[in-house]
Design a protein around this motif. Structure first.
Motif, short mmCIF file in Angstrom:
data_model
loop_
_atom_site.label_atom_id
_atom_site.label_comp_id
_atom_site.label_asym_id
_atom_site.label_seq_id
_atom_site.Cartn_x
_atom_site.Cartn_y
_atom_site.Cartn_z
N ILE A 8 -4.50 -9.74 -60.08
CA ILE A 8 -4.82 -8.70 -61.07
C ILE A 8 -5.72 -7.66 -60.41
N GLN A 9 -5.50 -6.40 -60.75
CA GLN A 9 -6.30 -5.34 -60.12
C GLN A 9 -7.67 -5.19 -60.80
N PRO A 10 -8.69 -4.96 -59.99
CA PRO A 10 -10.03 -4.74 -60.56
C PRO A 10 -10.25 -3.26 -60.86
N THR A 127 4.03 2.08 -51.05
CA THR A 127 4.33 0.77 -50.44
C THR A 127 3.70 -0.40 -51.22
N TYR A 128 3.03 -0.07 -52.29
CA TYR A 128 2.35 -1.06 -53.15
C TYR A 128 3.18 -2.32 -53.43
N PRO A 129 4.45 -2.17 -53.87
CA PRO A 129 5.22 -3.38 -54.21
C PRO A 129 5.52 -4.26 -52.99
N LEU A 131 3.38 -4.71 -50.44
CA LEU A 131 2.16 -5.51 -50.27
C LEU A 131 2.14 -6.64 -51.31
N GLN A 132 2.60 -6.34 -52.49
CA GLN A 132 2.66 -7.38 -53.52
C GLN A 132 3.61 -8.50 -53.10
N ALA A 133 4.70 -8.14 -52.48
CA ALA A 133 5.64 -9.17 -51.99
C ALA A 133 4.93 -10.06 -50.96
N ALA A 134 4.14 -9.43 -50.09
CA ALA A 134 3.40 -10.21 -49.09
C ALA A 134 2.40 -11.14 -49.76
N ASP A 135 1.69 -10.62 -50.76
CA ASP A 135 0.71 -11.44 -51.51
C ASP A 135 1.35 -12.75 -51.94
N ILE A 136 2.56 -12.59 -52.45
CA ILE A 136 3.23 -13.73 -53.07
C ILE A 136 3.80 -14.67 -52.00
N VAL A 146 3.27 -13.38 -64.72
CA VAL A 146 2.98 -11.95 -64.87
C VAL A 146 3.56 -11.44 -66.20
N GLY A 147 3.26 -10.19 -66.52
CA GLY A 147 3.87 -9.52 -67.67
C GLY A 147 5.18 -8.86 -67.25
N GLU A 148 5.90 -8.38 -68.26
CA GLU A 148 7.22 -7.79 -68.04
C GLU A 148 7.20 -6.64 -67.02
N ASP A 149 6.11 -5.87 -67.01
CA ASP A 149 6.06 -4.70 -66.13
C ASP A 149 6.11 -5.06 -64.64
N GLN A 150 5.95 -6.34 -64.31
CA GLN A 150 5.98 -6.75 -62.90
C GLN A 150 7.33 -7.32 -62.48
N LYS A 185 5.10 -8.10 -73.26
CA LYS A 185 4.68 -6.71 -73.33
C LYS A 185 3.87 -6.47 -74.61
N ILE A 186 2.57 -6.47 -74.45
CA ILE A 186 1.67 -6.15 -75.56
C ILE A 186 1.57 -4.62 -75.61
N VAL A 187 1.70 -4.05 -76.80
CA VAL A 187 1.75 -2.58 -76.84
C VAL A 187 0.42 -1.97 -77.28
N LYS A 195 3.23 0.37 -73.54
CA LYS A 195 2.47 -0.86 -73.32
C LYS A 195 0.97 -0.56 -73.32
N MET A 196 0.20 -1.54 -73.67
CA MET A 196 -1.26 -1.45 -73.55
C MET A 196 -1.57 -1.39 -72.06
N SER A 197 -2.33 -0.37 -71.64
CA SER A 197 -2.51 -0.18 -70.20
C SER A 197 -3.88 0.42 -69.87
P1 TYM Z 1 -2.26 -5.46 -63.33
O1 TYM Z 1 -3.61 -5.56 -62.74
O2 TYM Z 1 -1.79 -4.13 -63.82
O3 TYM Z 1 -2.11 -6.45 -64.56
C1 TYM Z 1 -2.42 -7.84 -64.46
C2 TYM Z 1 -1.41 -8.65 -65.24
O4 TYM Z 1 -1.39 -8.25 -66.62
C3 TYM Z 1 -0.06 -7.99 -67.03
N1 TYM Z 1 -0.07 -6.93 -68.05
C4 TYM Z 1 0.54 -7.02 -69.25
N2 TYM Z 1 1.27 -8.00 -69.82
C5 TYM Z 1 1.73 -7.78 -71.07
N3 TYM Z 1 1.49 -6.64 -71.78
C6 TYM Z 1 0.76 -5.64 -71.25
N4 TYM Z 1 0.51 -4.53 -71.95
C7 TYM Z 1 0.24 -5.81 -69.93
N5 TYM Z 1 -0.52 -5.03 -69.10
C8 TYM Z 1 -0.69 -5.73 -67.97
C9 TYM Z 1 0.65 -7.54 -65.76
O5 TYM Z 1 2.04 -7.70 -65.87
C10 TYM Z 1 0.03 -8.43 -64.72
O6 TYM Z 1 0.68 -9.67 -64.68
N6 TYM Z 1 0.76 -5.41 -59.36
C11 TYM Z 1 -0.06 -6.28 -60.20
C12 TYM Z 1 -1.14 -7.01 -59.44
C13 TYM Z 1 -0.63 -7.80 -58.30
C14 TYM Z 1 0.11 -9.02 -58.37
C15 TYM Z 1 0.35 -9.40 -57.00
C16 TYM Z 1 0.61 -9.79 -59.41
C17 TYM Z 1 -0.81 -7.53 -56.98
N7 TYM Z 1 -0.23 -8.49 -56.18
C18 TYM Z 1 1.06 -10.58 -56.70
C19 TYM Z 1 1.33 -10.97 -59.09
C20 TYM Z 1 1.55 -11.33 -57.76
C21 TYM Z 1 -0.73 -5.41 -61.23
O7 TYM Z 1 -0.98 -4.25 -61.04
O8 TYM Z 1 -1.17 -6.07 -62.34
#
Ligand code: TYM
Length: 332
Positions: A8-10, A127-129, A131-136, A146-150, A185-187, A195-197
């Protein structure tokens, strides 16, 4: 035990209900049955400019929130992504195996870069995604909650894993996204079509876990719904109301059917009032625990250091295999 990994991003002072219901709750739920790795994605955070002091503080706050919600540091490795160099190192290798057009298709990049103007978005955002692939892939996990957006990023991750495995030798496990349909997906409370963001919602559209509970209650009471008067679940036609039912059900444990039955004949105001109470009861102890944890910096830093040590051990081993297979001359 198979592994589970997520990040999760800080990028805010507090996690919000989308993060919690979409992902973090599943982290907590999976930690007993899996070997868990959970990290704070500070490398990803700097794809858009961050204030250094704020970023450092938010990383600690993120760790405190993870512990407060039930991630047990004795079981789960909790760490900052930047403390495990293999993420960036494998990221580079995978960048070299990703097509430019393939990276361009990522919808999150399209959305985010459109906001900044594509020319001024950083290459890191592009290139963000990868790096995410590498994380995993470093951790060879079974599940990535994760949530749907990932979802699209997870698909890219699987494609890259497969590509590496077939070009060299089986190295990576194909990870499965772990996405719960109900809460994927929480809105936004004010604009239920989105989505809530952290980055896109207005303050009144987002419920932060660390908000003053009174403020959260007020936001729920003023959530946008629709002009009918009937309480029923219909995510298409009644996205605002359905979102409230989803949040209620997820936190209270009462099924949506039962809520709908119980609120038959009632107005939206009654549902909102009860949901506000449910949310306040949930966030109040969470907030107290988080704030208490934040009082002891040394303890938090120790949790992050322990987590990083465990993560480095696993990640370095995978990276070594990768370097060897790619053809780097590694000294014995
Ligand atoms: P991030 O930091 O935006 O969000 C963290 C997690 O919360 C989920 N999420 C939601 N789920 C449902 N409804 C919503 N409105 C909503 N908003 C956020 C996201 O889907 C996520 O699971 N790219 C990732 C961080 C990341 C990551 C990874 C995740 C980096 N490397 C490796 C998994 C594996 C991101 O930006 O999440």
């Amino acid at each position: 035990r198979p592994r589970v990994l997520s990040g999760i991003q800080p990028t805010a002072d507090s996690f919000h209900f989308g993060n919690y219901l979409g992902a973090l709750r599943q982290w907590v739920g999976l930690q007993d049955s899996h070997e868990p790795f959970f990290f704070i994605a500070d490398l990803h955070a700097i794809t858009v400019e961050q204030e250094p002091k704020v970023l450092r503080e938010r990383t600690r706050r993120a760790a405190a929130q993870l512990v407060a919600m039930g991630i047990d540091p004795a079981q789960s490795a909790i760490f900052a992504q930047s403390a495990v160099p293999a993420h960036a190192q494998l990221g580079w290798v995978l960048q070299c195996m990703t097509g430019f057009g393939e990276a361009r298709r990522m919808t999150q990049f399209k959305d985010k870069s459109a906001k900044q103007g594509e020319g001024s978005a950083s290459v890191g955002l592009f290139t963000y995604p990868i790096l995410q692939a590498a994380d995993i892939l470093l951790y060879r996990p079974q599940y990535v909650p994760v949530g749907e957006d990932q979802r699209q990023h997870l698909e890219l991750t699987r494609d890259l894993a497969q590509r590496f495995n077939s070009r060299y030798k089986k190295t990576f496990r194909l990870p499965e996204p772990y996405i719960l349909k109900e809460t994927a997906k929480i809105v936004d409370l004010q604009d239920p079509t989105r989505k809530m963001s952290k980055s896109a919602s207005s303050p009144s559209g987002i419920i932060d876990l660390l908000d003053d509970p009174k403020v959260s209650a007020k936001k729920i009471r003023s959530a946008v719904t629709d002009s009918e008067a009937e309480i029923r679940f219909d995510a298409e036609d009644k996205p605002g109301l359905s979102n409230l039912l989803t949040i209620h059900s997820a936190i209270s444990g009462e099924s949506i059917d039962s809520l709908v039955e119980r609120f038959a004949g009632h107005g939206y105001g009654d549902l909102k009032k009860e949901l506000a109470e449910v949310v306040v009861d949930f966030v109040t102890p969470f907030r107290d625990t988080t704030l208490a944890l934040l009082e002891d910096r040394t303890h938090l830093d120790q949790i992050l250091a322990d987590g990083a040590a465990r993560a480095n051990e696993v990640a370095e081993r995978t990276l070594r295999d990768v370097y060897e297979r790619v053809g780097f001359a590694i000294p014995a």
